[in-house]
Motif scaffolding. Structure first.
Motif, PDB file in Angstrom:
ATOM      1  N   PHE A 127       0.773  -1.154  -0.084  1.00 22.26           N
ATOM      2  CA  PHE A 127       0.257   0.050   0.032  1.00 22.26           C
ATOM      3  C   PHE A 127       0.696   1.052  -0.046  1.00 22.26           C
ATOM      4  CE2 PHE A 127      -2.058   3.383   2.383  1.00 22.26           C
ATOM      5  CZ  PHE A 127      -3.163   3.784   1.594  1.00 22.26           C
ATOM      6  N   ARG A 128       1.821   1.333   0.823  1.00 24.01           N
ATOM      7  CA  ARG A 128       2.762   2.405   0.931  1.00 24.01           C
ATOM      8  C   ARG A 128       3.507   2.631  -0.453  1.00 24.01           C
ATOM      9  NH1 ARG A 128       4.900   0.236   5.998  1.00 24.01           N
ATOM     10  NH2 ARG A 128       6.795  -0.094   4.785  1.00 24.01           N
ATOM     11  N   ALA A 129       3.685   1.792  -1.165  1.00 21.98           N
ATOM     12  CA  ALA A 129       4.389   1.676  -2.478  1.00 21.98           C
ATOM     13  C   ALA A 129       3.648   2.443  -3.405  1.00 21.98           C
ATOM     14  CB  ALA A 129       4.845   0.325  -2.899  1.00 21.98           C
ATOM     15  N   LEU A 130       2.322   1.972  -3.630  1.00 19.00           N
ATOM     16  CA  LEU A 130       1.287   2.435  -4.411  1.00 19.00           C
ATOM     17  C   LEU A 130       0.931   3.997  -4.123  1.00 19.00           C
ATOM     18  CD1 LEU A 130      -1.262  -0.405  -5.040  1.00 19.00           C
ATOM     19  CD2 LEU A 130       0.440   0.751  -6.717  1.00 19.00           C
ATOM     20  N   PHE A 131       0.754   4.168  -2.650  1.00 23.41           N
ATOM     21  CA  PHE A 131       0.446   5.475  -2.217  1.00 23.41           C
ATOM     22  C   PHE A 131       1.439   6.594  -2.586  1.00 23.41           C
ATOM     23  CE2 PHE A 131       0.382   8.900   1.110  1.00 23.41           C
ATOM     24  CZ  PHE A 131      -1.090   9.124   1.308  1.00 23.41           C
ATOM     25  N   ILE A 132       2.980   6.334  -2.421  1.00 17.48           N
ATOM     26  CA  ILE A 132       3.747   7.201  -2.724  1.00 17.48           C
ATOM     27  C   ILE A 132       4.011   7.229  -4.400  1.00 17.48           C
ATOM     28  CG2 ILE A 132       6.533   7.721  -2.291  1.00 17.48           C
ATOM     29  CD1 ILE A 132       6.171   6.381   0.446  1.00 17.48           C
ATOM     30  N   ARG A 174       2.364 -12.455 -18.356  1.00 19.85           N
ATOM     31  CA  ARG A 174       3.938 -12.717 -18.595  1.00 19.85           C
ATOM     32  C   ARG A 174       4.784 -12.212 -17.604  1.00 19.85           C
ATOM     33  NH1 ARG A 174       7.829 -14.412 -19.212  1.00 19.85           N
ATOM     34  NH2 ARG A 174       9.150 -14.860 -20.976  1.00 19.85           N
ATOM     35  N   PHE A 175       4.700 -11.104 -17.213  1.00 19.25           N
ATOM     36  CA  PHE A 175       5.738 -10.577 -16.343  1.00 19.25           C
ATOM     37  C   PHE A 175       5.207 -10.133 -14.973  1.00 19.25           C
ATOM     38  CE2 PHE A 175       6.674  -9.291 -20.830  1.00 19.25           C
ATOM     39  CZ  PHE A 175       7.745  -9.762 -20.879  1.00 19.25           C
ATOM     40  N   ASP A 176       4.234 -10.153 -14.556  1.00 14.98           N
ATOM     41  CA  ASP A 176       3.506  -9.676 -13.252  1.00 14.98           C
ATOM     42  C   ASP A 176       3.136  -8.070 -13.333  1.00 14.98           C
ATOM     43  OD1 ASP A 176       1.980 -10.255 -11.118  1.00 14.98           O
ATOM     44  OD2 ASP A 176       3.897 -11.068  -9.983  1.00 14.98           O
ATOM     45  N   LYS A 177       2.398  -7.841 -12.304  1.00 21.76           N
ATOM     46  CA  LYS A 177       1.877  -6.324 -12.383  1.00 21.76           C
ATOM     47  C   LYS A 177       2.941  -5.397 -11.936  1.00 21.76           C
ATOM     48  CE  LYS A 177      -2.572  -8.084 -11.247  1.00 21.76           C
ATOM     49  NZ  LYS A 177      -3.636  -7.953 -10.264  1.00 21.76           N
ATOM     50  N   LYS A 178       3.997  -5.804 -10.882  1.00 21.52           N
ATOM     51  CA  LYS A 178       4.906  -4.753 -10.600  1.00 21.52           C
ATOM     52  C   LYS A 178       6.024  -4.404 -11.690  1.00 21.52           C
ATOM     53  CE  LYS A 178       8.451  -5.614  -7.743  1.00 21.52           C
ATOM     54  NZ  LYS A 178       9.320  -5.643  -6.462  1.00 21.52           N
ATOM     55  N   TYR A 197      11.130   4.507  -8.565  1.00 20.94           N
ATOM     56  CA  TYR A 197      11.963   3.807  -6.947  1.00 20.94           C
ATOM     57  C   TYR A 197      10.581   3.378  -6.190  1.00 20.94           C
ATOM     58  CZ  TYR A 197      14.599   3.642  -3.022  1.00 20.94           C
ATOM     59  OH  TYR A 197      15.272   3.202  -1.703  1.00 20.94           O
ATOM     60  N   ALA A 198       9.489   4.129  -6.084  1.00 21.98           N
ATOM     61  CA  ALA A 198       8.816   3.793  -5.097  1.00 21.98           C
ATOM     62  C   ALA A 198       8.068   2.537  -5.364  1.00 21.98           C
ATOM     63  CB  ALA A 198       7.539   5.015  -4.868  1.00 21.98           C
ATOM     64  N   TYR A 199       7.598   2.306  -6.718  1.00 19.66           N
ATOM     65  CA  TYR A 199       6.991   1.229  -7.054  1.00 19.66           C
ATOM     66  C   TYR A 199       7.609  -0.070  -6.764  1.00 19.66           C
ATOM     67  CZ  TYR A 199       3.378   3.824  -9.620  1.00 19.66           C
ATOM     68  OH  TYR A 199       2.205   4.915  -9.710  1.00 19.66           O
ATOM     69  N   ARG A 200       9.223  -0.097  -6.542  1.00 25.00           N
ATOM     70  CA  ARG A 200      10.038  -1.146  -6.503  1.00 25.00           C
ATOM     71  C   ARG A 200       9.565  -2.075  -5.160  1.00 25.00           C
ATOM     72  NH1 ARG A 200      14.660   0.044  -5.193  1.00 25.00           N
ATOM     73  NH2 ARG A 200      15.732  -1.880  -5.772  1.00 25.00           N
ATOM     74  N   PHE A 201       9.040  -1.374  -4.216  1.00 20.40           N
ATOM     75  CA  PHE A 201       8.825  -1.945  -2.743  1.00 20.40           C
ATOM     76  C   PHE A 201       7.505  -2.652  -2.907  1.00 20.40           C
ATOM     77  CE2 PHE A 201      11.711   1.562  -2.049  1.00 20.40           C
ATOM     78  CZ  PHE A 201      12.654   0.822  -1.244  1.00 20.40           C
ATOM     79  N   TYR A 202       6.721  -2.392  -3.870  1.00 20.95           N
ATOM     80  CA  TYR A 202       5.339  -3.302  -4.146  1.00 20.95           C
ATOM     81  C   TYR A 202       5.697  -4.991  -4.028  1.00 20.95           C
ATOM     82  CZ  TYR A 202       0.753  -4.876  -5.611  1.00 20.95           C
ATOM     83  OH  TYR A 202      -0.543  -5.467  -5.630  1.00 20.95           O
ATOM     84  N   CYS A 203       4.977  -5.704  -3.151  1.00 22.68           N
ATOM     85  CA  CYS A 203       5.429  -6.990  -3.008  1.00 22.68           C
ATOM     86  C   CYS A 203       4.213  -8.251  -3.209  1.00 22.68           C
ATOM     87  CB  CYS A 203       6.166  -7.205  -1.527  1.00 22.68           C
ATOM     88  SG  CYS A 203       5.015  -6.638  -0.345  1.00 22.68           S
ATOM     89  N   ILE A 204       3.106  -7.603  -3.815  1.00 27.84           N
ATOM     90  CA  ILE A 204       2.244  -8.822  -3.821  1.00 27.84           C
ATOM     91  C   ILE A 204       2.463  -9.200  -5.378  1.00 27.84           C
ATOM     92  CG2 ILE A 204      -0.432  -9.212  -4.137  1.00 27.84           C
ATOM     93  CD1 ILE A 204      -0.676  -6.915  -2.096  1.00 27.84           C
TER      94      ILE A 204
END
Length: 468
Positions: free
Chosen positions: A239-244, A299-303, A443-450
């Protein structure tokens, strides 16, 4: 269980209302009040920033209210029905300021009606987004729902750009560019009001049969405090990754979209008919990006998809401007001028469409994960929290653009031939400054982990359409 096609189409149609509003704000409103009515850029930017800040603050409240609402029509639909008429009336009034208003009068009119429009949209749109997250619990079906929403959004923007501009703002001997003609804006107001109100009612009516299957509001004894909800959401890394990430992208979008018409009229020297034609590149690109989102996720996932899309969108939207400043872009009238702009708009539109669909699907995943961890279905609050940072950041973007126009001393109520080359160059640099925020968002999106638990080789229908 897969959703019926009829349900997806009905739900997706609701996005038309928000898209018409956003396109109208980005394409017409700022330009109308500054270049047509003569309102100071700083005052116009401040007015929109105030409205967006009000809107951003009310988003979490609207989300929390709908999360806890109990009625025979469920948690989301009562708010959707209630917003249709107020939104239509507020939109019509926004473009109808009385003649003879001075700077303060125009500022107050713009501020007041922008708040009314955005307040009514919040009442509808936050429950609408939450409804989309509740329609399915399947990882890839969420992409399909988001894709139908995105396709409908393009369908909402298409008549505004391709029909509205040439129909309401044709070139005349009196105006070098039809967008400087004040006579077209009341027509924009009336048509937009009708389209938005109708789209909301179609969406609410077409999805009403899903109400019995949707999560219900918690009992009063199970409700939590707002600060506890916020703390639980913030503790989620994804959530924090998407938020920022949303916050940074929104600042970039706010600056670029606010200055888009200025750039087309004064930097590229395009007539209104050409602006409408070139916009087809972005619209077609949006559709391609939306259709490709599902296969890219499989193919590559969402992140990885959203990171590549955000980077591409930031570059494509600024390459043409930078190349022209460097003197390496084809001159207007040469064979490559229009096709090259059209191609870059297509690439930027495709990347933007893919990023929007991916972000919406990712937030639905976050909402599902949050419900599994906490036992609370708070889709409204989670989507509104992301909308909060997005709108607040767009407000900052509007203010930067408006104050920037005053800072570079860009002339108001001027025909393109009356604006100096130095002023146009400063306008281009102001637009280019926005891409920095888009780059940082990566850089922020890199922390998304689902992520999808199935490996790429075993994911079903790896090339299936997201609309299936």
């Amino acid at each position: 269980m897969s959703l019926r096609l009829r349900t997806k189409i009905a739900y997706g149609s609701g996005q038309i209302a928000e898209t018409v509003k956003s396109t109208g704000f980005d394409l017409f409103l700022f330009f109308y009040f500054t270049q047509v009515l003569g309102l100071s850029g700083a005052l116009a930017g401040t007015a929109v920033m105030i409205a967006l800040t009000f809107d951003a603050v009310t988003d979490p409240l609207a989300g929390r209210l709908s999360d806890n609402w109990r009625s025979p029509r469920g948690r989301r639909h009562p708010f959707m029905y209630a917003a249709a008429l107020p939104l239509a009336l507020a939109w019509f009034g926004l473009f109808m300021p009385p003649h003879g208003l001075d700077q303060i009068g125009l500022f107050l009119w713009l501020t007041g009606f922008a708040i009314l429009v955005r307040g009514a949209m919040t009442l509808y749109y936050v429950p609408y987004l939450a409804l989309g997250a509740e329609l399915t619990t399947d990882y890839h079906e969420r992409t399909s729902v988001a894709s139908w929403r995105g396709i409908s959004g393009v369908l909402g923007a298409t008549p505004v750009i391709l029909i509205g501009i040439p129909l309401f703002f044709p070139e005349t001997p009196e105006f070098e560019n039809g967008l400087l003609n004040p006579a077209g804006y009341p027509k924009v107001a009336l048509c937009g009001a009708i389209i938005m109100g109708t789209a909301i009612l179609i969406c609410a009516w077409g999805t009403r049969d899903r109400i019995p299957t949707l999560p219900s509001a918690p009992d009063k004894g199970q409700r939590t405090r707002l600060r506890d909800d916020a703390a639980a959401a913030w503790s989620n890394v994804s959530f924090r990754a998407l938020f920022i990430g949303t916050m940074l992208v929104a600042i970039s979008i706010g600056v670029v979209q606010t200055l888009n018409v200025h750039l087309n009229v004064y930097f590229w020297r395009l007539p209104s008919s050409a602006i409408a034609f070139l916009a087809t590149g972005a619209l077609i690109g949006w559709i391609v990006g939306i259709v490709l989102a599902g296969p890219m996720h499989r193919r590559f996932d969402k992140k990885p998809t959203i990171i590549v899309a955000a980077l591409t969108a930031s570059l494509a939207g600024n390459i043409a401007v930078a190349a022209k400043l460097a003197g390496v872009f084809p001159e207007q009238g040469t064979p490559l001028f229009v096709p090259l702009i059209l191609f870059l708009l297509f690439v930027g539109g495709a990347a933007s469409g893919m990023a929007i669909i991916t972000g919406g699907s990712m937030m639905a995943d976050v909402a599902h994960q949050h419900a599994m961890r906490t036992g609370r279905n708070q889709e409204g609050f989670l989507f509104s929290a992301t909308a909060f940072t997005g709108k607040l950041s767009v407000a900052v973007g509007y203010f930067i653009a408006g104050a920037g126009l005053d800072l570079i001393a860009f002339p108001l109520q001027s025909e393109p031939s009356q604006v100096s080359a130095d002023a146009v160059t400063r306008l281009a640099w102001l637009n280019l400054s926005a891409c920095v925020f888009g780059f940082i968002s990566i850089y922020a999106y890199r922390f998304y982990c689902i992520h999808d638990s199935a490996p790429p080789a075993k994911r079903p229908d790896a090339l299936a359409s997201p609309l299936s």
